[in-house]
Scaffold this motif. Structure first.
Motif, PDB file in Angstrom:
ATOM      1  N   ALA A   1      10.459  -4.235   5.930  1.00 32.40           N
ATOM      2  CA  ALA A   1      10.271  -2.883   5.403  1.00 32.40           C
ATOM      3  C   ALA A   1       8.843  -2.674   4.919  1.00 32.40           C
ATOM      4  O   ALA A   1       8.184  -1.691   5.280  1.00 32.40           O
ATOM      5  N   THR A   2       8.328  -3.585   4.092  1.00 31.67           N
ATOM      6  CA  THR A   2       6.989  -3.398   3.530  1.00 31.67           C
ATOM      7  C   THR A   2       5.906  -3.589   4.582  1.00 31.67           C
ATOM      8  O   THR A   2       4.887  -2.893   4.560  1.00 31.67           O
ATOM      9  N   ASP A   3       6.126  -4.496   5.516  1.00 31.53           N
ATOM     10  CA  ASP A   3       5.123  -4.738   6.539  1.00 31.53           C
ATOM     11  C   ASP A   3       5.029  -3.576   7.519  1.00 31.53           C
ATOM     12  O   ASP A   3       3.988  -3.366   8.144  1.00 31.53           O
ATOM     13  N   ALA A   4       6.118  -2.818   7.651  1.00 30.24           N
ATOM     14  CA  ALA A   4       6.145  -1.725   8.626  1.00 30.24           C
ATOM     15  C   ALA A   4       5.701  -0.396   8.037  1.00 30.24           C
ATOM     16  O   ALA A   4       5.533   0.574   8.764  1.00 30.24           O
ATOM     17  N   LEU A   5       5.492  -0.342   6.705  1.00 32.50           N
ATOM     18  CA  LEU A   5       5.235   0.935   6.051  1.00 32.50           C
ATOM     19  C   LEU A   5       3.765   1.193   5.762  1.00 32.50           C
ATOM     20  O   LEU A   5       3.016   0.303   5.385  1.00 32.50           O
ATOM     21  N   THR A   6       3.370   2.468   5.938  1.00 26.57           N
ATOM     22  CA  THR A   6       2.122   2.987   5.399  1.00 26.57           C
ATOM     23  C   THR A   6       2.527   4.119   4.467  1.00 26.57           C
ATOM     24  O   THR A   6       3.316   4.982   4.841  1.00 26.57           O
ATOM     25  N   VAL A   7       2.005   4.109   3.241  1.00 28.34           N
ATOM     26  CA  VAL A   7       2.408   5.103   2.246  1.00 28.34           C
ATOM     27  C   VAL A   7       1.177   5.755   1.638  1.00 28.34           C
ATOM     28  O   VAL A   7       0.048   5.312   1.848  1.00 28.34           O
ATOM     29  N   ASP A   8       1.407   6.840   0.871  1.00 26.34           N
ATOM     30  CA  ASP A   8       0.289   7.535   0.229  1.00 26.34           C
ATOM     31  C   ASP A   8      -0.238   6.717  -0.940  1.00 26.34           C
ATOM     32  O   ASP A   8       0.523   6.115  -1.694  1.00 26.34           O
TER      33      ASP A   8
END
Length: 561
Positions: free
Chosen positions: A334-341
């Motif tokens: 989950a964290t490796d696949a995410l880009t967030v603001d």
């Protein structure tokens, strides 16, 4: 996980256009994956009804929901990890996995939320699915080798609206082939300016114009909905998440095999009834177009909504997420696949995602509503593209702006009714600027509307009217704006004189005086007629309730076995 570089930097080995293959089903030129042992799970009885079919020419458009599912899985997985008491060092490791970018790259400042009677404000999160094929895993899952290394496109876009009182959640998906106006975007790192393109462009092109912040700016330009956060994901991580959950039940009304003689299709092969899918098979479901309903992206969108609702129900049960190893795998994916603001108020840490998950968890599944932006096919050169459906799309956006539940049920707390203030000057002493905002995605501005309304104001005693011909921004509904509290009573008096509801009178720092923007709801001569007070989600949005366990996909003729 590596990401494609910022558009405009360096030389691209390959260039891909917005209409080319992205999240479309299957591995395209490599053919479908026909094996049926990729995660096949438990079988169940056939069930339920599906929504109506929609005809029309085939198109690749609504890839939307695939990613959303992952986002929900990501957030809820992090919630579970946090609840399990993960160690500080591991949390820091997960924080390091997260990629961050600016919330918006547009010039227009998003308006502040209006609080309800209890002082609560809603939260809007834009979920963006990138089709980047910039890693070995993404290339393996995405196929389409000719697009490796090309700038990513925002093939999936879903707006999640969490109500102010946290009683309900609404989701609006926008087809990837929606044609709209893209604003000017400036990349904050390179300072490269991407001018607003001339004419209409496909919405999925926004991502290559500086990053997810340009997609956010485009949504705000179209809908007027203030966006608080974004979460972007690519192909990777889907299989790991589906496996960690333990499978997601889905239903088909007949045997289906997504495979064409030309080798296209997702390779999904399911027997009639309910199957718990996971792994590669879950990815196939999310990408299937050929074989569902009429073979267009509308059917695929609906299937993705079904999957997302079912996945949330499984996560709420929590029965499959008891293995610490699987939980860690899920958190990593989950964290490796995410880009967030990024930023102080952004989602750039596991703790922030945990807090978000806590908020999302407050909404019962029966109050989750999945919808697709009402749309119509274009004509001529745009015949295989879609445009926001006049009236229906505006109504859906307005309901979200006004924090009205899309499931037709009243919120726990009623909105605070506007309070009428006493004017500080007479109509004749009140300067008013009139703007023509009647342009829509399918129609030019109604000629002469600002002048006609200025004359109408003069008849009502507001003789100090002037026209702002320089401002050509569109507005779905007619509004009256004022810059400071001392002008509120005068602005309300103007609205009352024209029959405009007080709810359309808003304080704004973007104006220097009382400003009347004539919206697309007042394109015709004559007095203003306020839109219907009926708070109903348009049928064209094809709403699907999160508690609907009987939802089942129709199968496209010719794709059975």
């Amino acid at each position: 996980m590596a990401r494609s570089g910022t558009p405009g930097e360096g030389t691209r080995p390959r260039v891909r256009h917005a209409g080319q293959l992205g999240w479309d089903d299957g591995l395209y030129e490599e053919g479908s994956e026909s094996s049926t042992d990729s995660g096949t799970g438990e079988r169940g009885a056939a069930s339920g009804e599906s929504g109506h079919r929609r005809g029309g020419s085939k198109r690749r458009g609504k890839k939307g929901k695939h990613r959303v599912l992952r986002w929900s899985a990501s957030v809820l997985a992090l919630l579970i990890i946090g609840g399990a008491g993960a160690g500080y060092l591991y949390i820091e490791h997960l924080n390091g996995n997260l990629k961050k970018a600016d919330l918006t790259l547009g010039d227009k400042k998003m308006a502040d939320h209006k609080a309800n009677a209890a002082g609560q404000t809603p939260m809007n999160i834009l979920l963006i699915g990138s089709d980047a094929r910039d890693s070995a895993e993404n290339q393996k899952l995405g196929g389409a080798k000719e697009t490796f290394g090309a700038p990513p496109l925002a093939d999936v876009q879903m707006l999640v609206h969490l109500s102010a009182d946290r009683s309900n959640m609404s989701v609006i998906s926008m087809p990837r082939d929606t044609m709209l106006k893209i604003p000017k975007c400036t990349n904050p790192e390179t300072k490269h300016v991407y001018p607003a393109p001339t004419g209409l462009k496909m919405t999925n092109e926004t991502l290559e114009r500086g990053g997810p912040g340009c997609t956010v700016a485009t949504w705000y330009e179209l809908t007027g909905i203030t966006i608080d956060h974004f979460m972007m994901i690519d192909f990777s991580g889907v299989i790991s998440m589906a496996d960690a959950i333990g499978g997601v039940p889905v239903c088909v009304k007949g045997n289906v095999y997504s495979h064409t003689s030309a080798g296209k299709g997702s390779g999904l092969k399911l027997e009639k009834g309910t199957t718990k899918i996971k792994g590669k098979q879950a990815l196939q479901w999310l990408r299937t177009r050929y074989g569902f309903e009429d073979g267009t992206d509308l059917g695929r969108t609906h299937a993705q909504h079904m999957y997302m609702n079912s996945m949330v129900r499984e996560l709420r049960k929590g029965t499959k997420l008891t293995d610490p190893g699987k939980l860690m795998d899920l958190a990593e994916a989950a964290t490796d696949a995410l880009t967030v603001d990024k930023g102080e108020n952004g989602l750039g840490s596991v703790n922030k995602l945990y807090d978000l998950a806590e908020e999302l968890k407050k909404v019962p599944t029966k109050r989750i509503t999945m919808t697709t932006m009402p749309n119509v096919y274009g004509t001529g050169a745009l015949k295989e593209r879609v445009l926001p459906k006049p009236g229906d799309a505006d109504q859906l956006f307005q309901m979200v702006r006004d924090d009205i539940p899309l499931d037709g049920k009243a919120s726990k707390r009623k909105k605070k009714a506007p309070v009428a203030e006493k004017p500080t000057s007479t109509p004749a002493e009140t300067p008013v600027t009139v703007r023509n905002g009647t342009r829509t995605e399918t129609e030019y501005p109604a000629k002469g509307r600002a002048t006609a309304v200025k004359d109408l104001l003069a008849e009502k005693g507001f003789t100090q009217g002037s026209i702002d011909a320089q401002n050509t921004e569109s507005a779905a509904r007619t509004t009256v704006s004022y810059p400071s509290v001392d002008m509120k009573g005068n602005a309300q008096a103007l609205a009352k004189a024209l029959g405009i509801p007080l709810s359309a009178v808003k304080k704004s720092t973007a104006v220097s005086g009382i400003t009347l923007t004539v919206g697309a709801d007042w394109r015709e001569d004559g007095p203003y007629h306020a839109p219907s007070a009926e708070e109903k989600t348009p049928d064209s949005a094809r709403a699907l309730n999160g508690d609907d366990e009987k939802a089942c996909m129709d199968i496209q003729p010719g794709f059975g076995f």
